[in-house]
Design an enzyme around this catalytic site. Sequence first.
Site, PDB file in Angstrom:
ATOM      1  N   ARG A   6     -13.158  -2.088  -4.543  1.00  0.00           N
ATOM      2  CA  ARG A   6     -13.478  -2.576  -3.205  1.00  0.00           C
ATOM      3  C   ARG A   6     -14.882  -2.161  -2.769  1.00  0.00           C
ATOM      4  O   ARG A   6     -15.566  -2.875  -2.062  1.00  0.00           O
ATOM      5  CB  ARG A   6     -12.445  -2.034  -2.203  1.00  0.00           C
ATOM      6  CG  ARG A   6     -12.531  -2.700  -0.846  1.00  0.00           C
ATOM      7  CD  ARG A   6     -11.773  -1.962   0.252  1.00  0.00           C
ATOM      8  NE  ARG A   6     -10.395  -1.603  -0.043  1.00  0.00           N
ATOM      9  CZ  ARG A   6      -9.369  -2.458  -0.059  1.00  0.00           C
ATOM     10  NH1 ARG A   6      -9.570  -3.730   0.170  1.00  0.00           N
ATOM     11  NH2 ARG A   6      -8.157  -2.021  -0.322  1.00  0.00           N
ATOM     12  N   TYR A   7     -15.257  -0.956  -3.165  1.00  0.00           N
ATOM     13  CA  TYR A   7     -16.542  -0.407  -2.735  1.00  0.00           C
ATOM     14  C   TYR A   7     -17.565  -0.492  -3.869  1.00  0.00           C
ATOM     15  O   TYR A   7     -17.189  -0.577  -5.044  1.00  0.00           O
ATOM     16  CB  TYR A   7     -16.346   1.060  -2.339  1.00  0.00           C
ATOM     17  CG  TYR A   7     -15.462   1.263  -1.135  1.00  0.00           C
ATOM     18  CD1 TYR A   7     -15.912   0.956   0.144  1.00  0.00           C
ATOM     19  CD2 TYR A   7     -14.175   1.773  -1.278  1.00  0.00           C
ATOM     20  CE1 TYR A   7     -15.106   1.152   1.251  1.00  0.00           C
ATOM     21  CE2 TYR A   7     -13.352   1.979  -0.175  1.00  0.00           C
ATOM     22  CZ  TYR A   7     -13.822   1.677   1.091  1.00  0.00           C
ATOM     23  OH  TYR A   7     -13.023   1.875   2.174  1.00  0.00           O
TER      24      TYR A   7
ATOM     25  N   ARG B  10     -17.467   2.930  -6.577  1.00  0.00           N
ATOM     26  CA  ARG B  10     -16.267   3.675  -6.959  1.00  0.00           C
ATOM     27  C   ARG B  10     -15.066   2.747  -7.072  1.00  0.00           C
ATOM     28  O   ARG B  10     -15.006   1.718  -6.406  1.00  0.00           O
ATOM     29  CB  ARG B  10     -15.978   4.799  -5.965  1.00  0.00           C
ATOM     30  CG  ARG B  10     -15.866   4.356  -4.520  1.00  0.00           C
ATOM     31  CD  ARG B  10     -16.266   5.532  -3.613  1.00  0.00           C
ATOM     32  NE  ARG B  10     -16.021   5.282  -2.197  1.00  0.00           N
ATOM     33  CZ  ARG B  10     -16.826   4.583  -1.424  1.00  0.00           C
ATOM     34  NH1 ARG B  10     -17.888   4.010  -1.912  1.00  0.00           N
ATOM     35  NH2 ARG B  10     -16.548   4.426  -0.132  1.00  0.00           N
TER      36      ARG B  10
ATOM     37  N   CYS C 141       6.464   7.811  -8.073  1.00  0.00           N
ATOM     38  CA  CYS C 141       6.213   9.067  -7.353  1.00  0.00           C
ATOM     39  C   CYS C 141       7.466   9.914  -7.497  1.00  0.00           C
ATOM     40  O   CYS C 141       8.533   9.400  -7.829  1.00  0.00           O
ATOM     41  CB  CYS C 141       5.986   8.824  -5.871  1.00  0.00           C
ATOM     42  SG  CYS C 141       4.434   8.022  -5.471  1.00  0.00           S
TER      43      CYS C 141
ATOM     44  N   CYS D  34       7.515   8.203   0.179  1.00  0.00           N
ATOM     45  CA  CYS D  34       7.269   8.339   1.609  1.00  0.00           C
ATOM     46  C   CYS D  34       7.584   6.993   2.238  1.00  0.00           C
ATOM     47  O   CYS D  34       7.101   5.957   1.779  1.00  0.00           O
ATOM     48  CB  CYS D  34       5.807   8.683   1.871  1.00  0.00           C
ATOM     49  SG  CYS D  34       5.253  10.137   0.968  1.00  0.00           S
TER      50      CYS D  34
ATOM     51  N   CYS E  48       4.770   4.394   2.972  1.00  0.00           N
ATOM     52  CA  CYS E  48       3.821   4.210   1.866  1.00  0.00           C
ATOM     53  C   CYS E  48       3.009   2.926   1.999  1.00  0.00           C
ATOM     54  O   CYS E  48       3.553   1.847   2.167  1.00  0.00           O
ATOM     55  CB  CYS E  48       4.562   4.190   0.542  1.00  0.00           C
ATOM     56  SG  CYS E  48       3.447   3.896  -0.849  1.00  0.00           S
TER      57      CYS E  48
ATOM     58  N   ARG F  82       1.524   1.446  -0.303  1.00  0.00           N
ATOM     59  CA  ARG F  82       1.786   0.569  -1.454  1.00  0.00           C
ATOM     60  C   ARG F  82       3.285   0.358  -1.649  1.00  0.00           C
ATOM     61  O   ARG F  82       3.758   0.242  -2.778  1.00  0.00           O
ATOM     62  CB  ARG F  82       1.154   1.156  -2.726  1.00  0.00           C
ATOM     63  CG  ARG F  82      -0.325   1.131  -2.659  1.00  0.00           C
ATOM     64  CD  ARG F  82      -1.066   1.300  -3.951  1.00  0.00           C
ATOM     65  NE  ARG F  82      -2.447   1.501  -3.563  1.00  0.00           N
ATOM     66  CZ  ARG F  82      -3.026   2.678  -3.434  1.00  0.00           C
ATOM     67  NH1 ARG F  82      -2.385   3.784  -3.758  1.00  0.00           N
ATOM     68  NH2 ARG F  82      -4.264   2.775  -3.011  1.00  0.00           N
TER      69      ARG F  82
ATOM     70  N   ASP G  47      -0.920   2.167   8.079  1.00  0.00           N
ATOM     71  CA  ASP G  47      -1.118   0.778   7.652  1.00  0.00           C
ATOM     72  C   ASP G  47       0.039  -0.113   8.098  1.00  0.00           C
ATOM     73  O   ASP G  47       1.167   0.351   8.265  1.00  0.00           O
ATOM     74  CB  ASP G  47      -1.272   0.712   6.123  1.00  0.00           C
ATOM     75  CG  ASP G  47      -2.596   1.287   5.665  1.00  0.00           C
ATOM     76  OD1 ASP G  47      -3.577   1.191   6.430  1.00  0.00           O
ATOM     77  OD2 ASP G  47      -2.649   1.844   4.553  1.00  0.00           O
TER      78      ASP G  47
ATOM     79  N   ASP H  29      -7.837   1.828   7.866  1.00  0.00           N
ATOM     80  CA  ASP H  29      -8.071   1.055   6.650  1.00  0.00           C
ATOM     81  C   ASP H  29      -7.839  -0.390   7.075  1.00  0.00           C
ATOM     82  O   ASP H  29      -6.707  -0.788   7.369  1.00  0.00           O
ATOM     83  CB  ASP H  29      -7.131   1.494   5.517  1.00  0.00           C
ATOM     84  CG  ASP H  29      -7.842   1.489   4.172  1.00  0.00           C
ATOM     85  OD1 ASP H  29      -8.804   0.710   4.022  1.00  0.00           O
ATOM     86  OD2 ASP H  29      -7.441   2.251   3.273  1.00  0.00           O
TER      87      ASP H  29
ATOM     88  N   LYS I 130     -12.163   1.348   4.686  1.00  0.00           N
ATOM     89  CA  LYS I 130     -11.915   2.359   5.711  1.00  0.00           C
ATOM     90  C   LYS I 130     -13.028   2.339   6.760  1.00  0.00           C
ATOM     91  O   LYS I 130     -14.191   2.399   6.417  1.00  0.00           O
ATOM     92  CB  LYS I 130     -11.854   3.736   5.058  1.00  0.00           C
ATOM     93  CG  LYS I 130     -10.711   3.861   4.077  1.00  0.00           C
ATOM     94  CD  LYS I 130     -10.759   5.203   3.360  1.00  0.00           C
ATOM     95  CE  LYS I 130      -9.679   5.317   2.313  1.00  0.00           C
ATOM     96  NZ  LYS I 130      -9.965   4.524   1.095  1.00  0.00           N
TER      97      LYS I 130
HETATM   98  C1  LIG Z   1      -9.843   4.923  -0.104  1.00  0.00           C
HETATM   99  C2  LIG Z   1     -10.342   4.155  -1.225  1.00  0.00           C
HETATM  100  C3  LIG Z   1     -11.385   4.645  -2.021  1.00  0.00           C
HETATM  101  C4  LIG Z   1     -12.053   5.972  -1.761  1.00  0.00           C
HETATM  102  O1  LIG Z   1     -12.731   5.949  -0.530  1.00  0.00           O
HETATM  103  P1  LIG Z   1     -13.571   7.228  -0.056  1.00  0.00           P
HETATM  104  O2  LIG Z   1     -13.968   6.894   1.359  1.00  0.00           O
HETATM  105  O3  LIG Z   1     -14.737   7.328  -0.990  1.00  0.00           O
HETATM  106  O4  LIG Z   1     -12.676   8.415  -0.157  1.00  0.00           O
HETATM  107  C5  LIG Z   1     -11.815   3.872  -3.066  1.00  0.00           C
HETATM  108  N1  LIG Z   1     -11.267   2.664  -3.323  1.00  0.00           N
HETATM  109  C6  LIG Z   1     -10.277   2.162  -2.575  1.00  0.00           C
HETATM  110  C7  LIG Z   1      -9.719   0.824  -2.908  1.00  0.00           C
HETATM  111  C8  LIG Z   1      -9.767   2.899  -1.502  1.00  0.00           C
HETATM  112  O5  LIG Z   1      -8.760   2.400  -0.772  1.00  0.00           O
END
Ligand SMILES: *Cc1c(COP(=O)(O)O)cnc(C)c1O
Length: 330
Positions: free
Chosen positions: A75-76, A79, A88, A92, A95, A97, A255, A292, A299
């Site tokens: 998404r980002y 990362r 798990c 929870c 959850c 997911r 969520d 989120d 986020k």
């Molecule tokens: C939360 C999340 C991350 C990590 O986000 P940070 O703000 O760097 O902790 C990475 N990918 C996805 C899809 C996420 O939901």
Amino acid sequence: MKLSDKEIMAINNLKGRLPLRITPYFASLIYKSKYSDPLRRNVIPVVEELLQHTTEQSDPLHEKSFSPVKGIVHRYPDRVLFTVTQVCSNYCRYCTRSHSVGRLDKLGRQDFEKAFNYIAAHKEVRDVLISGGDPLTLTDETLDYILSNIRSIPHVEMIRIGTRIPVVLPQRITDNLISILRKYHPLFISLHFSHPAEITDECAKACIKLADGGFPLGSQTVLLKGINDNVPVMKELMHKLLKIRVRPYYLYQCDLIPGSGHFRTTVRKGLEIIKGLRGFTSGYAVPTFVVDAPGGGGKIPLLPDYVVEHNDEKIVMRNYKGVLCEYPEK
Ligand SMILES: *Cc1c(COP(=O)(O)O)cnc(C)c1O
């Protein structure tokens, strides 16, 4: 355990939904609890969970549409999230997911290879977040296999593991596990706590053991109605976390998953909690409050309104005590 009618009815209707699963250790903490006990509500469903509101959807963060290969959510820019298992040790009830965890949809060796190849082919990925499900439900050998493959990719600078194991199965934090994880530094561990009562002696020992292994520990908390949605409980949780060397990282707005209405609070409540922490306790005890974004926007951090006025001349701010302060912009 003595269950209430509302719980029995919910348990009898879980077919096709997030399963019920509680470790014997966690069950020992709630065995004699009352119906409203915060730890009990975490894991034992109630009938409200069967109700779906029109704003709720099964994959609220649209993770599926951000998934280039099985297990990876990209998404980002720099990362990726890598969900390595759907299992798990506790489920929870809120959850995020709940649409995918608890299902028998295991990643095979071929899926793992495809995911490693995706990360290797994407040089912009400098941070891999291994989550699930709970990765620490995998065997030491499987974890070693996953981590060694990711660590061998030169552009991956840091690895994180997201887990609730120290809270629900602290005896899983063995010397052998630590010695395997230690090979892959810098390795951060992201924990998930929802209430101060989760921090038992066993849980504290597991966290301290991880901290001694050199893993920076962070905690994520979901804001939950009737469980942690007030300043004293949240402050106690944050203080207890710091005592076991866990740094509060995120406070999440719950969520919009199906059947989460009884857990969700307003965003205003989250802001009120941050306002009650910031300034009144150590900055280290204050997590970042995030929503989120439904639909996959990622986020979004939110702060209480500290800015009263902001123009080219100056910014006027309110401090934690409500006192107005000014800073010149020229
Ligand atoms: C939360 C999340 C991350 C990590 O986000 P940070 O703000 O760097 O902790 C990475 N990918 C996805 C899809 C996420 O939901």
